[in-house]
Motif scaffolding. Structure first.
Motif, PDB file in Angstrom:
ATOM      1  N   SER A 179       0.770  -1.258   0.016  1.00 24.74           N
ATOM      2  CA  SER A 179       0.045  -0.053  -0.026  1.00 24.74           C
ATOM      3  C   SER A 179       0.805   1.365  -0.159  1.00 24.74           C
ATOM      4  O   SER A 179       0.337   2.225  -0.291  1.00 24.74           O
ATOM      5  CB  SER A 179      -0.735  -0.102   1.313  1.00 24.74           C
ATOM      6  N   GLY A 180       2.191   1.055   0.385  1.00 28.61           N
ATOM      7  CA  GLY A 180       2.781   2.302   0.529  1.00 28.61           C
ATOM      8  C   GLY A 180       2.995   2.892   1.969  1.00 28.61           C
ATOM      9  O   GLY A 180       3.605   3.752   2.310  1.00 28.61           O
ATOM     10  N   LEU A 181       2.109   2.336   2.867  1.00 30.51           N
ATOM     11  CA  LEU A 181       1.812   2.734   4.197  1.00 30.51           C
ATOM     12  C   LEU A 181       2.593   1.584   5.090  1.00 30.51           C
ATOM     13  O   LEU A 181       2.724   0.556   4.713  1.00 30.51           O
ATOM     14  CB  LEU A 181       0.309   2.668   4.396  1.00 30.51           C
ATOM     15  N   SER A 182       2.605   1.945   6.433  1.00 34.95           N
ATOM     16  CA  SER A 182       3.461   1.267   7.257  1.00 34.95           C
ATOM     17  C   SER A 182       2.881   1.650   8.555  1.00 34.95           C
ATOM     18  O   SER A 182       1.854   2.158   8.968  1.00 34.95           O
ATOM     19  CB  SER A 182       5.062   1.843   7.445  1.00 34.95           C
ATOM     20  N   TYR A 183       3.220   0.396   9.397  1.00 33.65           N
ATOM     21  CA  TYR A 183       2.867   0.225  11.065  1.00 33.65           C
ATOM     22  C   TYR A 183       4.110  -0.342  11.815  1.00 33.65           C
ATOM     23  O   TYR A 183       5.143  -0.877  10.993  1.00 33.65           O
ATOM     24  CB  TYR A 183       1.622  -0.432  11.152  1.00 33.65           C
ATOM     25  N   TRP A 184       4.122  -0.015  13.028  1.00 34.56           N
ATOM     26  CA  TRP A 184       5.218  -0.563  13.739  1.00 34.56           C
ATOM     27  C   TRP A 184       4.576  -1.591  14.579  1.00 34.56           C
ATOM     28  O   TRP A 184       3.687  -1.404  15.597  1.00 34.56           O
ATOM     29  CB  TRP A 184       5.819   0.568  14.421  1.00 34.56           C
ATOM     30  N   SER A 185       5.367  -2.864  14.888  1.00 38.18           N
ATOM     31  CA  SER A 185       4.768  -3.854  15.801  1.00 38.18           C
ATOM     32  C   SER A 185       5.364  -3.368  16.938  1.00 38.18           C
ATOM     33  O   SER A 185       6.419  -2.421  17.495  1.00 38.18           O
ATOM     34  CB  SER A 185       5.472  -5.018  15.386  1.00 38.18           C
ATOM     35  N   ALA A 186       4.947  -4.126  17.956  1.00 29.56           N
ATOM     36  CA  ALA A 186       5.202  -3.727  19.475  1.00 29.56           C
ATOM     37  C   ALA A 186       6.675  -3.738  19.853  1.00 29.56           C
ATOM     38  O   ALA A 186       7.244  -3.018  20.672  1.00 29.56           O
ATOM     39  CB  ALA A 186       4.744  -4.805  20.424  1.00 29.56           C
ATOM     40  N   ASP A 187       7.719  -4.310  18.933  1.00 31.83           N
ATOM     41  CA  ASP A 187       9.038  -4.598  19.110  1.00 31.83           C
ATOM     42  C   ASP A 187       9.821  -3.549  18.389  1.00 31.83           C
ATOM     43  O   ASP A 187      10.992  -3.348  18.336  1.00 31.83           O
ATOM     44  CB  ASP A 187       9.805  -5.554  18.654  1.00 31.83           C
ATOM     45  N   GLY A 188       8.975  -2.312  17.693  1.00 28.29           N
ATOM     46  CA  GLY A 188       9.636  -1.217  17.226  1.00 28.29           C
ATOM     47  C   GLY A 188       9.825  -1.614  15.651  1.00 28.29           C
ATOM     48  O   GLY A 188      10.525  -0.669  15.100  1.00 28.29           O
ATOM     49  N   VAL A 189       9.711  -2.640  15.089  1.00 31.36           N
ATOM     50  CA  VAL A 189       9.855  -2.921  13.757  1.00 31.36           C
ATOM     51  C   VAL A 189       8.831  -2.459  12.956  1.00 31.36           C
ATOM     52  O   VAL A 189       7.870  -2.679  13.068  1.00 31.36           O
ATOM     53  CB  VAL A 189      10.262  -4.468  13.527  1.00 31.36           C
ATOM     54  N   GLU A 190       9.195  -1.603  11.759  1.00 34.77           N
ATOM     55  CA  GLU A 190       8.512  -1.348  10.833  1.00 34.77           C
ATOM     56  C   GLU A 190       8.071  -2.243   9.700  1.00 34.77           C
ATOM     57  O   GLU A 190       8.895  -3.179   9.490  1.00 34.77           O
ATOM     58  CB  GLU A 190       9.074  -0.126   9.905  1.00 34.77           C
ATOM     59  N   HIS A 191       6.378  -2.305   9.327  1.00 34.15           N
ATOM     60  CA  HIS A 191       6.143  -3.232   8.507  1.00 34.15           C
ATOM     61  C   HIS A 191       5.374  -2.488   7.423  1.00 34.15           C
ATOM     62  O   HIS A 191       4.603  -1.543   7.752  1.00 34.15           O
ATOM     63  CB  HIS A 191       5.261  -4.450   9.110  1.00 34.15           C
ATOM     64  N   PRO A 192       5.300  -3.163   6.215  1.00 36.07           N
ATOM     65  CA  PRO A 192       4.348  -2.733   5.144  1.00 36.07           C
ATOM     66  C   PRO A 192       2.938  -3.153   5.337  1.00 36.07           C
ATOM     67  O   PRO A 192       2.752  -4.139   5.851  1.00 36.07           O
ATOM     68  CB  PRO A 192       5.023  -3.164   3.901  1.00 36.07           C
ATOM     69  N   VAL A 193       2.038  -2.142   5.217  1.00 36.32           N
ATOM     70  CA  VAL A 193       0.620  -2.459   5.302  1.00 36.32           C
ATOM     71  C   VAL A 193       0.163  -3.305   4.223  1.00 36.32           C
ATOM     72  O   VAL A 193       0.169  -2.588   2.945  1.00 36.32           O
ATOM     73  CB  VAL A 193      -0.504  -1.309   5.425  1.00 36.32           C
ATOM     74  N   MET A 194      -0.247  -4.715   4.197  1.00 32.02           N
ATOM     75  CA  MET A 194      -0.718  -5.180   3.087  1.00 32.02           C
ATOM     76  C   MET A 194      -2.253  -5.120   3.167  1.00 32.02           C
ATOM     77  O   MET A 194      -2.762  -4.942   3.941  1.00 32.02           O
ATOM     78  CB  MET A 194      -0.323  -6.740   3.297  1.00 32.02           C
ATOM     79  N   SER A 195      -2.693  -5.312   1.787  1.00 35.30           N
ATOM     80  CA  SER A 195      -4.194  -5.266   1.604  1.00 35.30           C
ATOM     81  C   SER A 195      -4.471  -6.122   0.636  1.00 35.30           C
ATOM     82  O   SER A 195      -3.644  -6.843   0.139  1.00 35.30           O
ATOM     83  CB  SER A 195      -4.344  -3.634   0.874  1.00 35.30           C
ATOM     84  N   GLY A 196      -5.887  -6.282   0.194  1.00 32.08           N
ATOM     85  CA  GLY A 196      -6.474  -7.352  -0.419  1.00 32.08           C
ATOM     86  C   GLY A 196      -7.854  -7.312  -0.584  1.00 32.08           C
ATOM     87  O   GLY A 196      -8.441  -6.064  -0.112  1.00 32.08           O
ATOM     88  N   LEU A 197      -8.408  -8.419  -1.114  1.00 32.38           N
ATOM     89  CA  LEU A 197      -9.999  -8.382  -1.444  1.00 32.38           C
ATOM     90  C   LEU A 197     -10.476  -9.559  -0.575  1.00 32.38           C
ATOM     91  O   LEU A 197     -10.110 -10.660  -0.724  1.00 32.38           O
ATOM     92  CB  LEU A 197      -9.880  -8.715  -2.776  1.00 32.38           C
ATOM     93  N   LEU A 198     -11.577  -8.835   0.103  1.00 32.24           N
ATOM     94  CA  LEU A 198     -12.206 -10.039   1.045  1.00 32.24           C
ATOM     95  C   LEU A 198     -13.237 -10.262   0.331  1.00 32.24           C
ATOM     96  O   LEU A 198     -14.256  -9.500   0.160  1.00 32.24           O
ATOM     97  CB  LEU A 198     -12.341  -9.293   2.388  1.00 32.24           C
ATOM     98  N   CYS A 199     -13.811 -11.616   0.287  1.00 30.30           N
ATOM     99  CA  CYS A 199     -14.855 -11.967  -0.463  1.00 30.30           C
ATOM    100  C   CYS A 199     -15.701 -13.161   0.379  1.00 30.30           C
ATOM    101  O   CYS A 199     -14.973 -13.870   0.952  1.00 30.30           O
ATOM    102  CB  CYS A 199     -14.667 -12.645  -2.021  1.00 30.30           C
ATOM    103  N   ALA A 200     -16.731 -13.246   0.121  1.00 35.04           N
ATOM    104  CA  ALA A 200     -17.476 -14.847   0.776  1.00 35.04           C
ATOM    105  C   ALA A 200     -18.587 -14.799   0.005  1.00 35.04           C
ATOM    106  O   ALA A 200     -19.494 -14.095  -0.375  1.00 35.04           O
ATOM    107  CB  ALA A 200     -18.067 -14.414   2.262  1.00 35.04           C
ATOM    108  N   PRO A 201     -18.932 -16.314  -0.500  1.00 29.55           N
ATOM    109  CA  PRO A 201     -19.998 -16.663  -1.380  1.00 29.55           C
ATOM    110  C   PRO A 201     -21.080 -16.828  -0.551  1.00 29.55           C
ATOM    111  O   PRO A 201     -21.055 -17.041   0.877  1.00 29.55           O
ATOM    112  CB  PRO A 201     -19.501 -17.764  -2.090  1.00 29.55           C
ATOM    113  N   LEU A 202     -22.305 -16.819  -1.001  1.00 30.99           N
ATOM    114  CA  LEU A 202     -23.544 -17.385  -0.456  1.00 30.99           C
ATOM    115  C   LEU A 202     -23.816 -18.718  -0.302  1.00 30.99           C
ATOM    116  O   LEU A 202     -23.481 -19.361  -1.403  1.00 30.99           O
ATOM    117  CB  LEU A 202     -24.854 -16.676  -1.094  1.00 30.99           C
TER     118      LEU A 202
END
Length: 361
Positions: free
Chosen positions: A147-170
């Protein structure tokens, strides 16, 4: 984005076969009306992960309002505790439906943002689906493009924010699925030109590349004979060239369009015939922008798409709703009783269409 104006109504989708190689709609396909509902609630940034500001009640009230007749629900930017609160309040939405909710995290619990603030008060953050009809297993497709965005885990390490498609059939109609997506807001870079002006360039096309991936995934659904409705925050406006791959050539060019390439996609956005701005639709963002088509003050970035060859009739539509008020939350995340502010910086979008759904094979 120049769009050809095509006279006449849509042909019955059952007679069409997609140029992308999608399978033709079967003669046994059933025409079924569906209503989708989508809202980016800014669960962390504006709502600080709270569930007691009135946000949950406003959302559930809109979903359950009889005149809205909602079948499917998409939430973007929702904290997991907010998801649980909505799930609890929707438990009696359809008492005969024991499997109606799905959540997909984009940022795990215990993370922090670039400002050092705990994300969602320590809860995970992501997107969610709800359905009045019983859902099958969740299907999540992670985009290869970050995504070009980041978050930091509890240990202070930077991670990329991953995204995707959430679907569910009927469960009852396994060839019908509902999907939620949140495309990255980053697809341009601000740069200073020689004359001192700030201009946008396609220097960081994260959102564009996610859209390309999404289009390929949806083509795969169609090739498998599946019908879908996809909703969410696309972080792009209808006349942006990067959405040409979604909008069908039949979609009219909005007055004052800023794009310069024709559409070539396989979809109709359920608000693309709105009389206020045909080819664009109603605003969904609360943030003013200059130079919009049709003289609009605020942009449309939230959308509900259906594949054009699965539309049983041209009688589809969508409406965005005014943003409700919630109890104000201060910068530290505390409620300010007696004061109100908009619950989100996005509007709810509700779209309706009758879709052709093949029987299970």
């Amino acid at each position: 984005m120049r769009k050809a104006l095509v006279a006449g109504a849509l042909a019955l989708a059952a007679l069409l076969t997609s140029a992308t190689g999608a399978t033709a709609v079967s003669a046994e396909a059933e025409a079924v009306p569906y209503t989708g509902w989508t809202w980016n609630i800014s669960g962390h940034k504006l709502n600080h992960g709270r569930v007691d500001s009135g946000l949950i009640e406003e959302a559930v009230g809109s979903i359950r309002r009889a005149e809205n007749a909602v079948d499917f629900v998409s939430f973007n930017e929702i904290c997991h505790n907010q998801y649980r609160a909505v799930r609890t309040q929707l438990a009696s939405w359809n008492p005969d439906n024991p499997s109606y909710a799905r959540f997909q995290e984009a940022i795990p619990a215990g993370s922090k943002g670039a400002d050092g603030r705990s994300i969602c008060g320590g809860e995970s953050f992501g997107k969610a689906l709800f359905s009045r009809h019983q859902l099958g297993g969740a299907e999540y497709r992670t985009f290869a493009q970050e995504s070009g965005l980041s978050y930091w885990s509890a240990d202070g390490v930077e991670h990329p924010v991953m995204s995707g498609l959430l679907c569910a059939p009927l469960v009852a109609r396994s060839n019908m699925k509902f999907c939620s997506v949140h495309i990255s807001p980053i697809s341009t870079s601000d740069v200073m030109s020689e004359d001192g002006k700030t201009v946008l360039v396609e220097g960081r096309p994260y959102g564009y590349r996610q859209l390309v991936e999404l289009d390929g995934i949806l083509d795969g659904f169609a090739a498998a004979g599946q019908t879908y409705m996809i909703a969410g925050d696309f972080n792009a406006e209808p006349d942006y060239d990067r959405l040409n791959r979604f909008y069908a050539v039949e979609v009219p060019e909005p007055s004052g369009s800023r794009g310069d390439k024709p559409n070539y996609g396989d979809h109709r956005e359920l608000d693309d015939l709105d009389a206020s701005c045909p080819g664009y639709g109603e605003e969904t963002s609360a943030n003013p922008v200059a130079g919009l088509p049709c003289g609009m003050a605020r942009p449309k970035i939230d959308m509900i798409f259906a594949r054009k060859d699965r539309l049983a009739s041209p009688d589809y539509s969508a409406d965005s709703k005014a943003i409700p008020l919630c109890t104000e939350i201060d910068a530290k995340g505390a409620l300010k009783p007696g004061n109100t502010e908009p619950c989100s910086d996005h509007r709810v979008l509700i779209g309706r269409a009758t879709l052709l759904v093949d029987p299970a094979t």
